[in-house]
Design a protein around this motif. Structure first.
Motif, PDB file in Angstrom:
ATOM      1  N   MET A   1       0.821  -1.187   0.000  1.00 48.74           N
ATOM      2  CA  MET A   1       0.000   0.000   0.000  1.00 48.74           C
ATOM      3  C   MET A   1       0.867   1.254   0.000  1.00 48.74           C
ATOM      4  SD  MET A   1      -3.038   0.931  -0.130  1.00 48.74           S
ATOM      5  CE  MET A   1      -4.302   1.993   0.353  1.00 48.74           C
ATOM      6  N   LYS A   2       1.967   1.230   0.778  1.00 50.84           N
ATOM      7  CA  LYS A   2       2.858   2.383   0.828  1.00 50.84           C
ATOM      8  C   LYS A   2       3.516   2.624  -0.528  1.00 50.84           C
ATOM      9  CE  LYS A   2       4.022   2.091   5.721  1.00 50.84           C
ATOM     10  NZ  LYS A   2       5.083   1.892   6.692  1.00 50.84           N
ATOM     11  N   LYS A   3       3.840   1.544  -1.229  1.00 50.23           N
ATOM     12  CA  LYS A   3       4.453   1.677  -2.544  1.00 50.23           C
ATOM     13  C   LYS A   3       3.495   2.334  -3.535  1.00 50.23           C
ATOM     14  CE  LYS A   3       7.644  -2.195  -2.183  1.00 50.23           C
ATOM     15  NZ  LYS A   3       8.075  -3.479  -2.739  1.00 50.23           N
ATOM     16  N   ILE A   4       2.234   2.006  -3.472  1.00 51.03           N
ATOM     17  CA  ILE A   4       1.237   2.584  -4.374  1.00 51.03           C
ATOM     18  C   ILE A   4       1.079   4.079  -4.094  1.00 51.03           C
ATOM     19  CG2 ILE A   4      -1.214   2.592  -5.016  1.00 51.03           C
ATOM     20  CD1 ILE A   4      -1.197  -0.436  -4.534  1.00 51.03           C
ATOM     21  N   ILE A   5       0.989   4.440  -2.836  1.00 53.98           N
ATOM     22  CA  ILE A   5       0.859   5.855  -2.472  1.00 53.98           C
ATOM     23  C   ILE A   5       2.096   6.625  -2.909  1.00 53.98           C
ATOM     24  CG2 ILE A   5       0.697   7.467  -0.534  1.00 53.98           C
ATOM     25  CD1 ILE A   5      -1.075   5.375   0.868  1.00 53.98           C
ATOM     26  N   LEU A   6       3.260   6.071  -2.682  1.00 52.34           N
ATOM     27  CA  LEU A   6       4.503   6.709  -3.098  1.00 52.34           C
ATOM     28  C   LEU A   6       4.557   6.862  -4.617  1.00 52.34           C
ATOM     29  CD1 LEU A   6       7.251   7.837  -2.259  1.00 52.34           C
ATOM     30  CD2 LEU A   6       8.161   5.529  -2.445  1.00 52.34           C
ATOM     31  N   LEU A   7       4.137   5.838  -5.340  1.00 54.08           N
ATOM     32  CA  LEU A   7       4.103   5.890  -6.800  1.00 54.08           C
ATOM     33  C   LEU A   7       3.143   6.975  -7.289  1.00 54.08           C
ATOM     34  CD1 LEU A   7       5.021   4.671  -9.491  1.00 54.08           C
ATOM     35  CD2 LEU A   7       3.117   3.065  -9.306  1.00 54.08           C
ATOM     36  N   ILE A   8       2.003   7.097  -6.666  1.00 59.79           N
ATOM     37  CA  ILE A   8       1.029   8.132  -7.043  1.00 59.79           C
ATOM     38  C   ILE A   8       1.602   9.519  -6.778  1.00 59.79           C
ATOM     39  CG2 ILE A   8      -1.215   9.141  -6.456  1.00 59.79           C
ATOM     40  CD1 ILE A   8      -2.209   6.243  -5.999  1.00 59.79           C
ATOM     41  N   ILE A   9       2.236   9.722  -5.664  1.00 61.59           N
ATOM     42  CA  ILE A   9       2.834  11.020  -5.328  1.00 61.59           C
ATOM     43  C   ILE A   9       3.929  11.376  -6.322  1.00 61.59           C
ATOM     44  CG2 ILE A   9       4.217  12.261  -3.609  1.00 61.59           C
ATOM     45  CD1 ILE A   9       2.590  10.766  -1.450  1.00 61.59           C
ATOM     46  N   VAL A  10       4.786  10.428  -6.628  1.00 55.88           N
ATOM     47  CA  VAL A  10       5.866  10.666  -7.589  1.00 55.88           C
ATOM     48  C   VAL A  10       5.287  10.988  -8.962  1.00 55.88           C
ATOM     49  CG1 VAL A  10       7.785   9.574  -8.808  1.00 55.88           C
ATOM     50  CG2 VAL A  10       7.581   9.308  -6.340  1.00 55.88           C
ATOM     51  N   THR A  11       4.277  10.274  -9.369  1.00 53.55           N
ATOM     52  CA  THR A  11       3.639  10.524 -10.668  1.00 53.55           C
ATOM     53  C   THR A  11       3.042  11.925 -10.725  1.00 53.55           C
ATOM     54  OG1 THR A  11       3.110   8.166 -10.876  1.00 53.55           O
ATOM     55  CG2 THR A  11       1.911   9.691 -12.311  1.00 53.55           C
ATOM     56  N   ILE A  12       2.363  12.331  -9.689  1.00 51.78           N
ATOM     57  CA  ILE A  12       1.779  13.676  -9.638  1.00 51.78           C
ATOM     58  C   ILE A  12       2.868  14.734  -9.690  1.00 51.78           C
ATOM     59  CG2 ILE A  12       0.513  15.300  -8.163  1.00 51.78           C
ATOM     60  CD1 ILE A  12      -1.196  12.885  -7.266  1.00 51.78           C
ATOM     61  N   LEU A  13       3.937  14.531  -8.960  1.00 51.13           N
ATOM     62  CA  LEU A  13       5.041  15.491  -8.981  1.00 51.13           C
ATOM     63  C   LEU A  13       5.680  15.590 -10.364  1.00 51.13           C
ATOM     64  CD1 LEU A  13       6.743  14.785  -5.535  1.00 51.13           C
ATOM     65  CD2 LEU A  13       5.403  16.790  -6.201  1.00 51.13           C
ATOM     66  N   ILE A  14       5.829  14.475 -11.032  1.00 47.18           N
ATOM     67  CA  ILE A  14       6.398  14.480 -12.387  1.00 47.18           C
ATOM     68  C   ILE A  14       5.485  15.232 -13.343  1.00 47.18           C
ATOM     69  CG2 ILE A  14       6.934  13.010 -14.375  1.00 47.18           C
ATOM     70  CD1 ILE A  14       8.025  10.937 -12.351  1.00 47.18           C
ATOM     71  N   ILE A  15       4.202  14.996 -13.252  1.00 45.73           N
ATOM     72  CA  ILE A  15       3.247  15.685 -14.119  1.00 45.73           C
ATOM     73  C   ILE A  15       3.268  17.183 -13.846  1.00 45.73           C
ATOM     74  CG2 ILE A  15       0.780  16.003 -14.606  1.00 45.73           C
ATOM     75  CD1 ILE A  15       0.492  12.939 -14.174  1.00 45.73           C
ATOM     76  N   LEU A  16       3.254  17.580 -12.595  1.00 45.09           N
ATOM     77  CA  LEU A  16       3.280  19.002 -12.262  1.00 45.09           C
ATOM     78  C   LEU A  16       4.581  19.661 -12.708  1.00 45.09           C
ATOM     79  CD1 LEU A  16       1.685  19.019  -8.701  1.00 45.09           C
ATOM     80  CD2 LEU A  16       0.670  19.825 -10.841  1.00 45.09           C
ATOM     81  N   TYR A  17       5.668  18.962 -12.557  1.00 45.68           N
ATOM     82  CA  TYR A  17       6.964  19.514 -12.955  1.00 45.68           C
ATOM     83  C   TYR A  17       7.088  19.652 -14.467  1.00 45.68           C
ATOM     84  CZ  TYR A  17      11.984  20.111 -13.403  1.00 45.68           C
ATOM     85  OH  TYR A  17      13.225  20.581 -13.719  1.00 45.68           O
TER      86      TYR A  17
END
Length: 144
Positions: A1-17
């Motif tokens: 579950m932690k890996k999924i949340i971390l993956l979602i956060i990283v994906t959002i940051l990449i998109i925003l950047y």
């Protein structure tokens, strides 16, 4: 579950950047500041017959106020008037007032920037340099 949340956060940051946006401050800077022809000399950009540019030692150009007659009209004539003339496609874009109204109403900018509108001209999106000149003309108060 932690890996999924971390993956979602990283994906959002990449998109925003990775998002690119032009602010009015970016547009107010010379949109043709780094253009050069193949001979290495500086000059005006395609669609702009400005001639009001001056070279500097770094090879960049500086544009004063963008005007309809000198800068915007040649772009509109080359890209739009073949379809958008009086009696042709709406809106007509043959006069200063018609182009100013289409620009201030947002329809022209939406179409040439291809931001959720029908892409114009029909041949494909015009160069970003030409779009930036029209945006700068709007920002500077539609100088005729």
């Amino acid at each position: 579950m932690k890996k999924i949340i971390l993956l979602i956060i990283v994906t959002i940051l990449i998109i925003l950047y990775s998002c690119d946006s032009n602010t009015y401050q970016d547009i107010e800077q010379d949109p043709a500041a780094t253009t050069q022809d193949n001979s290495g000399s500086t000059g005006s950009t395609s669609g702009s017959s400005s001639g009001r540019t001056s070279g500097s030692t770094s090879g960049s150009t500086t544009t004063s106020n963008v005007t309809y007659t000198t800068d915007v009209k040649p772009i509109i004539t080359n890209n739009c008037v073949s379809c958008h003339f009086s009696g042709g496609e709406s809106p007509a874009l043959t006069t200063y007032t018609q182009v100013k109204n289409a620009t201030s109403g947002g329809s022209l900018l939406c179409s040439i920037q291809a931001q959720g509108c029908k892409v114009m001209p029909r041949s494909g999106k015009m160069s970003q340099i030409n779009i930036d000149l029209i945006l700068l003309w709007k920002t500077q108060g539609y100088i005729q």
